[in-house]
Design a protein around this motif. Structure first.
Motif, PDB file in Angstrom:
ATOM      1  N   UNK A   1       2.134 132.383 -26.907  1.00  0.00           N
ATOM      2  CA  UNK A   1       3.076 131.181 -26.287  1.00  0.00           C
ATOM      3  C   UNK A   1       3.397 131.585 -24.892  1.00  0.00           C
ATOM      4  N   UNK A   2       3.493 132.805 -24.155  1.00  0.00           N
ATOM      5  CA  UNK A   2       3.886 132.622 -23.330  1.00  0.00           C
ATOM      6  C   UNK A   2       2.461 132.518 -21.835  1.00  0.00           C
ATOM      7  N   UNK A   3       1.245 132.648 -23.087  1.00  0.00           N
ATOM      8  CA  UNK A   3       0.185 132.563 -21.712  1.00  0.00           C
ATOM      9  C   UNK A   3      -0.094 131.326 -21.810  1.00  0.00           C
ATOM     10  N   UNK A   4       0.293 130.606 -22.709  1.00  0.00           N
ATOM     11  CA  UNK A   4      -0.163 129.159 -22.521  1.00  0.00           C
ATOM     12  C   UNK A   4       0.628 128.724 -21.403  1.00  0.00           C
ATOM     13  N   UNK A   5       2.153 128.910 -21.570  1.00  0.00           N
ATOM     14  CA  UNK A   5       3.203 128.194 -20.428  1.00  0.00           C
ATOM     15  C   UNK A   5       2.330 128.382 -18.826  1.00  0.00           C
ATOM     16  N   UNK A   6       1.303 129.452 -18.781  1.00  0.00           N
ATOM     17  CA  UNK A   6       0.866 130.237 -17.743  1.00  0.00           C
ATOM     18  C   UNK A   6       1.103 131.072 -17.206  1.00  0.00           C
ATOM     19  N   UNK A   7       1.991 132.415 -17.718  1.00  0.00           N
ATOM     20  CA  UNK A   7       1.940 132.790 -17.693  1.00  0.00           C
ATOM     21  C   UNK A   7       1.204 134.441 -17.873  1.00  0.00           C
ATOM     22  N   UNK A   8       1.079 135.456 -16.718  1.00  0.00           N
ATOM     23  CA  UNK A   8      -0.592 136.741 -17.264  1.00  0.00           C
ATOM     24  C   UNK A   8       0.660 137.564 -17.832  1.00  0.00           C
ATOM     25  N   UNK A   9       0.185 137.552 -19.450  1.00  0.00           N
ATOM     26  CA  UNK A   9       1.382 138.717 -20.531  1.00  0.00           C
ATOM     27  C   UNK A   9       0.710 140.005 -20.618  1.00  0.00           C
ATOM     28  N   UNK A  10       1.132 141.164 -20.745  1.00  0.00           N
ATOM     29  CA  UNK A  10       0.821 141.991 -20.987  1.00  0.00           C
ATOM     30  C   UNK A  10       1.423 142.143 -22.576  1.00  0.00           C
ATOM     31  N   UNK A  11       0.636 142.855 -23.637  1.00  0.00           N
ATOM     32  CA  UNK A  11       1.541 142.924 -24.481  1.00  0.00           C
ATOM     33  C   UNK A  11       1.459 144.495 -25.400  1.00  0.00           C
ATOM     34  N   UNK A  12       2.782 145.485 -25.204  1.00  0.00           N
ATOM     35  CA  UNK A  12       2.474 146.729 -25.300  1.00  0.00           C
ATOM     36  C   UNK A  12       3.621 147.204 -25.945  1.00  0.00           C
ATOM     37  N   UNK A  13       2.808 148.155 -26.351  1.00  0.00           N
ATOM     38  CA  UNK A  13       3.601 148.760 -27.991  1.00  0.00           C
ATOM     39  C   UNK A  13       3.461 150.512 -27.490  1.00  0.00           C
ATOM     40  N   UNK A  14       5.104 149.948 -27.955  1.00  0.00           N
ATOM     41  CA  UNK A  14       5.331 151.647 -27.811  1.00  0.00           C
ATOM     42  C   UNK A  14       5.579 152.096 -29.041  1.00  0.00           C
ATOM     43  N   UNK A  15       5.379 153.862 -28.982  1.00  0.00           N
ATOM     44  CA  UNK A  15       4.900 154.264 -30.552  1.00  0.00           C
ATOM     45  C   UNK A  15       5.332 155.717 -30.690  1.00  0.00           C
ATOM     46  N   UNK A  16       6.646 155.394 -31.854  1.00  0.00           N
ATOM     47  CA  UNK A  16       7.237 156.581 -32.606  1.00  0.00           C
ATOM     48  C   UNK A  16       7.148 157.379 -32.967  1.00  0.00           C
ATOM     49  N   UNK A  17       6.186 158.079 -31.903  1.00  0.00           N
ATOM     50  CA  UNK A  17       5.321 159.775 -32.345  1.00  0.00           C
ATOM     51  C   UNK A  17       6.279 161.075 -32.674  1.00  0.00           C
ATOM     52  N   UNK A  18       6.818 160.852 -32.430  1.00  0.00           N
ATOM     53  CA  UNK A  18       7.693 162.331 -32.085  1.00  0.00           C
ATOM     54  C   UNK A  18       9.325 162.278 -33.111  1.00  0.00           C
ATOM     55  N   UNK A  19       9.415 164.127 -33.017  1.00  0.00           N
ATOM     56  CA  UNK A  19      10.763 163.804 -34.003  1.00  0.00           C
ATOM     57  C   UNK A  19      11.428 164.355 -35.046  1.00  0.00           C
ATOM     58  N   UNK A  20      12.563 164.682 -35.639  1.00  0.00           N
ATOM     59  CA  UNK A  20      12.236 165.310 -36.921  1.00  0.00           C
ATOM     60  C   UNK A  20      11.617 164.813 -38.509  1.00  0.00           C
ATOM     61  N   UNK A  21      11.779 163.012 -38.167  1.00  0.00           N
ATOM     62  CA  UNK A  21      11.431 162.061 -39.137  1.00  0.00           C
ATOM     63  C   UNK A  21       9.855 162.768 -39.089  1.00  0.00           C
ATOM     64  N   UNK A  22       8.727 162.537 -38.271  1.00  0.00           N
ATOM     65  CA  UNK A  22       7.600 163.170 -38.072  1.00  0.00           C
ATOM     66  C   UNK A  22       7.488 164.356 -38.502  1.00  0.00           C
ATOM     67  N   UNK A  23       8.322 165.704 -38.457  1.00  0.00           N
ATOM     68  CA  UNK A  23       7.879 166.747 -38.772  1.00  0.00           C
ATOM     69  C   UNK A  23       8.101 166.574 -40.157  1.00  0.00           C
ATOM     70  N   UNK A  24       9.164 166.121 -41.005  1.00  0.00           N
ATOM     71  CA  UNK A  24       9.194 166.313 -42.253  1.00  0.00           C
ATOM     72  C   UNK A  24       7.967 165.946 -43.163  1.00  0.00           C
ATOM     73  N   UNK A  25       6.827 164.483 -42.641  1.00  0.00           N
ATOM     74  CA  UNK A  25       5.597 164.663 -43.031  1.00  0.00           C
ATOM     75  C   UNK A  25       4.578 165.683 -43.026  1.00  0.00           C
ATOM     76  N   UNK A  26       5.100 166.144 -41.649  1.00  0.00           N
ATOM     77  CA  UNK A  26       3.797 167.589 -41.737  1.00  0.00           C
ATOM     78  C   UNK A  26       4.044 168.613 -42.544  1.00  0.00           C
ATOM     79  N   UNK A  27       5.950 169.168 -42.545  1.00  0.00           N
ATOM     80  CA  UNK A  27       5.446 169.112 -43.457  1.00  0.00           C
ATOM     81  C   UNK A  27       5.354 169.399 -45.031  1.00  0.00           C
ATOM     82  N   UNK A  28       5.505 168.787 -45.449  1.00  0.00           N
ATOM     83  CA  UNK A  28       5.813 168.302 -46.190  1.00  0.00           C
ATOM     84  C   UNK A  28       3.693 168.254 -47.014  1.00  0.00           C
ATOM     85  N   UNK A  29       3.280 167.636 -46.242  1.00  0.00           N
ATOM     86  CA  UNK A  29       1.894 167.787 -46.046  1.00  0.00           C
ATOM     87  C   UNK A  29       1.146 169.098 -46.239  1.00  0.00           C
ATOM     88  N   UNK A  30       1.915 170.301 -45.587  1.00  0.00           N
ATOM     89  CA  UNK A  30       1.544 171.518 -45.509  1.00  0.00           C
ATOM     90  C   UNK A  30       1.913 172.482 -46.516  1.00  0.00           C
TER      91      UNK A  30
END
Length: 592
Positions: free
Chosen positions: A146-175
């Motif tokens: 919608x912002x593009x259609x209204x004339x804006x130059x738009x940048x779409x961004x994704x900030x991925x939460x790829x670290x922390x204790x919750x990530x380690x929980x999956x890693x440890x269980x798989x290990x």
């Protein structure tokens, strides 16, 4: 100059000449005339009464006469109390319609030179995307379009939460329990496989907590002393220290997840121009804290922790750096905000995040303002409510939240069942059916989630969303397909403009609705609300169906000029429905 601008200009002149008053633009309120009254544009006269010193009706009569004398296209007016209803010449609406008909970019604004970032999705890499993420992704994508259609130059961004204790929980269980299982050997999407081990960790962790409680430990003690959580914490420390083995495991499992997310994003029809990763940003912000301390924006407590006092702003004291020098969430958010601005220099930045983070973003934006960041005023939190499902409607793979992939599959299957029960695809081949069911299922899902204002919590019923009547995606899709069928039967292949005909009331009503499309995009862009576009499209589709039923059959119309005009109206309606649905990320079938 369009008619609204002309009315605005001459209303100001009327105030000057009739009442020697200067009226600011924001006090001149123009609205569409209500359907039960004659006219197309209504001026609300009440703000003028303090200057005219007359009744609302008398003031409206005076202004109405002035506008009729000075604006050629104002052909008549009527007054209902303090409301001045203006009738505009049919010729004006015909000219406007013809301009729109010949403009392939009708509705879309020219580039305004402003840059805006929309950050959405923000998943964790320890589990698949779920129903809440679906609303987030659809909102973020649609607002960006919608912002593009209204004339804006738009940048779409994704900030991925790829670290922390919750990530380690999956890693440890798989290990511990994975036995080398991979997406290829298991047949599972990578994000589902990693999510499976997050659930395994949780089950085993709860067992250990129960065992410790039986030995006399309290609940809190058991949670802290369970061997599994201690091992996960140790793994996180090794990750932060750059242990090669842990890093290798982390990269492998994250790659599985990204491949899985990629499939879900493709199925949802969303995309991103840039990915940021918390593994690269979690140390950011510490320099910002040092700078803020030097400016006396922050203060240190005896234990070395750094805080900001926001009590004068109606908030509280907020920790921005722990005593041991480690970051809290807001530390890295401060640093990431600076990095994003350094990367793109945008005037506005929109964070699409659930309403449970309302307070966090109030604090974040206020701190950045206090730090003197010139761009902080352009930061916005697009807060949205949770999505609920009728109980028992869908079960998730993990028994807790509804998995996005399961939801997409269910929507497509429901679309298939409903469409086939109505006999709408008897003449379709199998490949076309597959495409159509996908378009209808995803269109129903997206429309249902986007037609509600973002701030509102909503109840999503998959079956209710796939209805070919009412305020649904399939109703609008079906209307588009109906128009395409009509145009095909009439062998309509080109627009003939500048046709001069007398407009019947239904045709005029439809043209008036089409003419609102550019302003609807502007309003939706200003308020970051796809719901405005969704509900506008529903009203337009309803009006077309009224037009279709009330005018004589278009294909059989013997007056070629009138036939061409009505086909033009139909074609432009289809074009607006298609463009508008694209802003919502929804495809419209050519036939249904």
């Amino acid at each position: 100059m369009n008619i609204e601008q002309e009315i605005l200009k001459f209303t100001k002149k009327a105030a000057q000449e009739l009442y020697s008053a200067e009226i600011p633009d924001n006090q001149i309120n123009l609205q569409p005339t209500r359907s039960e009254f004659e006219g197309e544009i209504t001026l609300v006269v009440f703000p003028f009464l303090r200057f005219s010193k007359k009744s609302g009706e008398e003031t409206a009569q005076e202004i109405g006469k002035y506008l009729q004398e000075h604006i050629e296209d104002v052909v008549s007016f009527n007054v209902i109390k303090g409301f001045l209803n203006l009738s505009i010449a049919h010729k004006y609406w015909l000219n406007l319609f013809n301009e729109a008909l010949l403009n392939p970019n009708f509705g879309f604004a020219n580039a305004n030179g402003k840059k805006v970032m929309v950050e959405y999705s923000s998943p964790n890499t320890n589990k698949p995307l779920h129903l809440g993420h679906v609303r987030n992704n659809l909102l973020g994508y649609s607002v960006a379009e919608i912002l593009k259609a209204a004339g804006y130059d738009v940048i779409k961004v994704n900030l991925v939460n790829d670290r922390g204790i919750h990530i380690c929980k999956s890693m440890l269980a798989w290990q511990k329990w994975g036995n080398g299982e991979t997406p290829e050997t298991s047949g599972l999407k990578g994000d589902h496989l990693v999510g499976k081990y997050y659930v395994v960790f949780d089950k085993e962790y709860k067992k250990q907590i129960d065992e410790l409680k039986l030995s006399g430990k309290t609940e809190e003690e058991a949670k802290k002393l369970a061997p599994l959580i201690l091992e996960a914490q140790e793994m996180l420390q090794k990750w932060e220290a750059g242990d090669p083995e842990v890093i290798q495991l982390w990269k492998m499992m994250n790659d599985w997840v990204y491949a899985g997310f990629g499939i879900t994003y493709k199925n949802l029809g969303v995309d991103f121009d840039k990915y940021y990763y918390e593994s690269n940003t979690y140390l950011l912000g510490k320099d910002t804290i040092e700078s803020g301390l030097a400016k006396h924006v922050f203060f240190k407590k005896e234990d070395g922790s750094v805080w900001i006092d926001l009590t004068a702003d109606g908030l509280d004291q907020k920790l921005v750096l722990r005593g041991d020098g480690t970051s809290v969430y807001i530390t890295q958010d401060l640093g990431t905000a600076e990095m994003k601005y350094a990367d793109f220099g945008m005037e506005e930045s929109i964070y699409v995040v659930g309403n449970e983070q309302d307070y966090h973003f109030k604090v974040l934006f206020l701190i950045l303002e206090k730090l003197g960041m010139s761009w902080a005023k352009g930061l916005h939190h697009l807060s949205y409510g949770m999505v609920d499902l009728p109980s028992g409607k869908m079960k998730s793979r993990e028994g807790t939240v509804v998995d996005a992939d399961d939801l997409i599959d269910e929507m497509i299957e429901t679309a298939k069942e409903k469409t086939e029960s109505l006999g709408k695809t008897n003449d379709f081949n199998e490949d076309d059916k597959v495409v159509l069911y996908r378009q209808i299922g995803l269109g129903a899902l997206k429309y249902f989630l986007l037609k509600v204002e973002p701030k509102k919590r909503l109840l999503f019923d998959p079956a209710e969303s796939i209805d070919f009547q009412g305020n649904t995606g399939p109703f609008i899709q079906y209307t588009h397909a109906r128009i395409k069928s009509l145009l095909s039967k009439a062998n309509y292949n080109q627009q003939v403009s500048n046709i001069d005909v007398d407009l019947d009331p239904t045709s005029l009503e439809l043209i008036l609705s089409i003419s609102k499309f550019p302003n609807e995009i502007k309003s939706a862009a200003k308020s970051y609300s796809p719901a405005l576009i969704a509900n506008y499209l529903y009203d337009l589709a309803k009006l077309f169906n009224k037009f279709y039923h009330e005018v004589p059959p278009i294909v059989k119309e013997e007056n070629e000029v009138l036939k061409q005009h009505r086909l033009n109206i139909s074609a432009l309606t289809a074009s607006v429905l298609k463009k508008g649905m694209q802003l919502l990320g929804i495809e419209v079938p050519e036939r249904m």
